[in-house]
Each structure stands twice: as C-alpha cells, then as structure tokens.
Enzyme design. Structure first.
Site, PDB file in Angstrom:
ATOM      1  N   PRO A  66       0.838  -1.213   0.338  1.00 37.95           N
ATOM      2  CA  PRO A  66      -0.096   0.202  -0.191  1.00 37.95           C
ATOM      3  C   PRO A  66       0.891   1.339   0.245  1.00 37.95           C
ATOM      4  CG  PRO A  66       0.030  -1.195   1.948  1.00 37.95           C
ATOM      5  CD  PRO A  66       1.094  -1.840   0.982  1.00 37.95           C
ATOM      6  N   ASN A  67       0.274   2.003  -0.890  1.00 43.53           N
ATOM      7  CA  ASN A  67       0.822   3.285  -0.805  1.00 43.53           C
ATOM      8  C   ASN A  67       2.327   3.568  -1.909  1.00 43.53           C
ATOM      9  OD1 ASN A  67      -1.150   4.703   0.918  1.00 43.53           O
ATOM     10  ND2 ASN A  67       0.073   3.341   2.248  1.00 43.53           N
ATOM     11  N   TYR A 107      10.923   8.809   0.983  1.00 40.71           N
ATOM     12  CA  TYR A 107      11.076   7.687   0.213  1.00 40.71           C
ATOM     13  C   TYR A 107      11.568   7.989  -1.184  1.00 40.71           C
ATOM     14  CZ  TYR A 107       7.598   6.042   3.353  1.00 40.71           C
ATOM     15  OH  TYR A 107       6.830   5.019   4.610  1.00 40.71           O
ATOM     16  N   ALA A 154       3.340  -0.191   4.874  1.00 44.33           N
ATOM     17  CA  ALA A 154       2.642  -0.908   6.630  1.00 44.33           C
ATOM     18  C   ALA A 154       2.648  -2.389   6.857  1.00 44.33           C
ATOM     19  CB  ALA A 154       1.189   0.106   6.771  1.00 44.33           C
ATOM     20  N   ASN A 183       7.854  -5.969  -0.686  1.00 45.93           N
ATOM     21  CA  ASN A 183       7.970  -4.646   0.379  1.00 45.93           C
ATOM     22  C   ASN A 183       6.156  -4.461   0.048  1.00 45.93           C
ATOM     23  OD1 ASN A 183       7.428  -1.964   1.360  1.00 45.93           O
ATOM     24  ND2 ASN A 183       9.198  -0.864   0.090  1.00 45.93           N
ATOM     25  N   HIS A 210      13.127  -2.898   2.110  1.00 44.17           N
ATOM     26  CA  HIS A 210      12.072  -1.400   2.426  1.00 44.17           C
ATOM     27  C   HIS A 210      12.650  -0.136   2.070  1.00 44.17           C
ATOM     28  CE1 HIS A 210       9.197  -3.580   5.138  1.00 44.17           C
ATOM     29  NE2 HIS A 210      10.463  -4.448   5.649  1.00 44.17           N
ATOM     30  N   ARG A 242       4.697  10.984  -2.732  1.00 49.03           N
ATOM     31  CA  ARG A 242       4.465  10.852  -1.017  1.00 49.03           C
ATOM     32  C   ARG A 242       5.740  10.724  -0.304  1.00 49.03           C
ATOM     33  NH1 ARG A 242       5.169   4.618   0.992  1.00 49.03           N
ATOM     34  NH2 ARG A 242       4.145   5.016   3.166  1.00 49.03           N
ATOM     35  N   ARG A 292      13.663   4.599  12.626  1.00 49.19           N
ATOM     36  CA  ARG A 292      12.264   5.605  12.418  1.00 49.19           C
ATOM     37  C   ARG A 292      11.134   4.865  13.986  1.00 49.19           C
ATOM     38  NH1 ARG A 292       9.540   4.785   6.833  1.00 49.19           N
ATOM     39  NH2 ARG A 292       8.181   6.445   7.658  1.00 49.19           N
ATOM     40  N   GLU A 341      12.470  -9.225   1.614  1.00 47.83           N
ATOM     41  CA  GLU A 341      11.939  -8.296   2.620  1.00 47.83           C
ATOM     42  C   GLU A 341      12.317  -7.212   2.167  1.00 47.83           C
ATOM     43  OE1 GLU A 341      11.305  -8.698   5.963  1.00 47.83           O
ATOM     44  OE2 GLU A 341      10.606  -6.432   6.437  1.00 47.83           O
TER      45      GLU A 341
HETATM   46  C1  DQA Z   1       8.595   0.637   3.899  1.00 46.47           C
HETATM   47  C2  DQA Z   1       8.480   0.832   5.262  1.00 46.47           C
HETATM   48  C3  DQA Z   1       6.834   1.120   6.330  1.00 46.47           C
HETATM   49  O1  DQA Z   1       6.958   1.072   7.408  1.00 46.47           O
HETATM   50  C4  DQA Z   1       5.811   1.737   5.537  1.00 46.47           C
HETATM   51  O2  DQA Z   1       4.581   1.545   6.160  1.00 46.47           O
HETATM   52  C5  DQA Z   1       5.980   1.662   3.978  1.00 46.47           C
HETATM   53  C6  DQA Z   1       7.323   1.723   3.293  1.00 46.47           C
HETATM   54  C7  DQA Z   1       9.708   1.170   3.639  1.00 46.47           C
HETATM   55  O3  DQA Z   1      10.047   0.829   2.012  1.00 46.47           O
HETATM   56  O4  DQA Z   1      10.562   1.793   3.639  1.00 46.47           O
HETATM   57  O5  DQA Z   1       4.821   2.404   3.342  1.00 46.47           O
HETATM   58  O6  DQA Z   1       8.170  -0.484   3.552  1.00 46.47           O
END
Ligand code: DQA
Length: 143
Positions: free
Chosen positions: A10-11, A23, A78, A75, A101, A18, A108, A99
């Site tokens: 998501p997002n 990011y 959230a 990835n 990020h 964003r 964070r 995985e």
């Molecule tokens: C994320 C880190 C997560 O905590 C966050 O909710 C994201 C992006 C990252 O790529 O750093 O949406 O996965």
C-alpha cells in the site's frame, strides 16, 4: 528463463509524490523501468504487481507460487507491521521472499520495528532507498 516477481504494497503506487524526504523522488514506474533494464542484463524475466489491498496481495502471492515463481522481492509497506495473512501466504506457498524497505524502518517509529514478514523471508534489505530492490534482484538472479 527464471522469473522473479516484484510486489509492492500500500501507498507505494505514489512513490515520488509520497514523503519524498523519506522515500525519494523516483516513481514506481521509474523503479520498474530500472529493474526491467537490469533484469535484461541478468537474463531473468520480471513480473510486477502493486496493490493497496491486503487480500489482493495474498491472492497474488499464491498465484505466483502456482505459476512456479519462487523468487519474490516484496515490499509489504505498512502491512509488514500488521499482516499475519501475508506472512502465512509466504510460508504456506513456499515462496522465497526478499523483504525490501526503502527507508530504514529501525530508525523510525517503534511500530515499524517489528515485521511479521522477516521470520519467513530469505533475506531483508532496508534503508538503502530504491537501490535495495536492485540488490535483491541481483541476489535472486544469482541463485
Ligand atoms: C516501507 C516502510 C513501512 O514502514 C511503511 O509503512 C511503508 C514503506 C519502506 O519501504 O520503507 O509504506 O515499507
């Protein structure tokens, strides 16, 4: 030819817009184009998927396993910090997941420090920006 999947949660469809301070400026399309060019050099095929919906991600992971795609760069965004369902799909489908990020989740908020995904992942990369996806691609392509 080996197929590797790139799955974003998501997002991440709004990468570049964003929170660019966290990011970066690159869009998801930019990222996918970079990875596609690298995959051609490495001699692997890629499949891309992004969803804002947990169930769609669960279904996609099972589809990847059914299609014989065992290497997945994921990835979960959230859902990393909330989703037993995604963890169970990875474990149940026998997928090899790296995985990724973009940000360093450990520097964070505390709620980002726990991952339901890491115990069922083959590896974890965080904090290296979009480069983390390329590093994961090289790792999976070399196996
Ligand atoms: C994320 C880190 C997560 O905590 C966050 O909710 C994201 C992006 C990252 O790529 O750093 O949406 O996965």
């Amino acid at each position: 030819m080996k197929t590797i999947a790139i799955v974003n949660g998501p997002n991440l469809h709004r990468l570049g817009q964003r929170e660019p301070g966290v990011y970066g400026d690159g869009s998801l399309a930019d990222l996918e184009a970079t990875l596609q060019a690298e995959a051609e050099q490495l001699g692997v095929a890629l499949r891309f998927f992004q969803s804002n919906h947990e169930g769609a991600l669960v279904e996609h992971l099972w589809e990847l396993a059914d299609a014989g795609v065992t290497g997945v760069i994921f990835n979960p965004a959230a859902y990393t910090h909330t989703s037993v369902a995604l963890r169970d799909a990875i474990k149940g489908a026998g997928l090899k997941v790296i995985e990724v990020h973009i940000s360093n989740v450990h520097t964070r908020e505390a709620f980002r420090h726990h991952s339901y995904i890491s115990p069922v992942a083959a590896g974890v990369i965080c904090g290296l920006g979009l480069k983390g996806y390329s590093l994961a691609l090289h790792a999976l392509a070399g196996q």
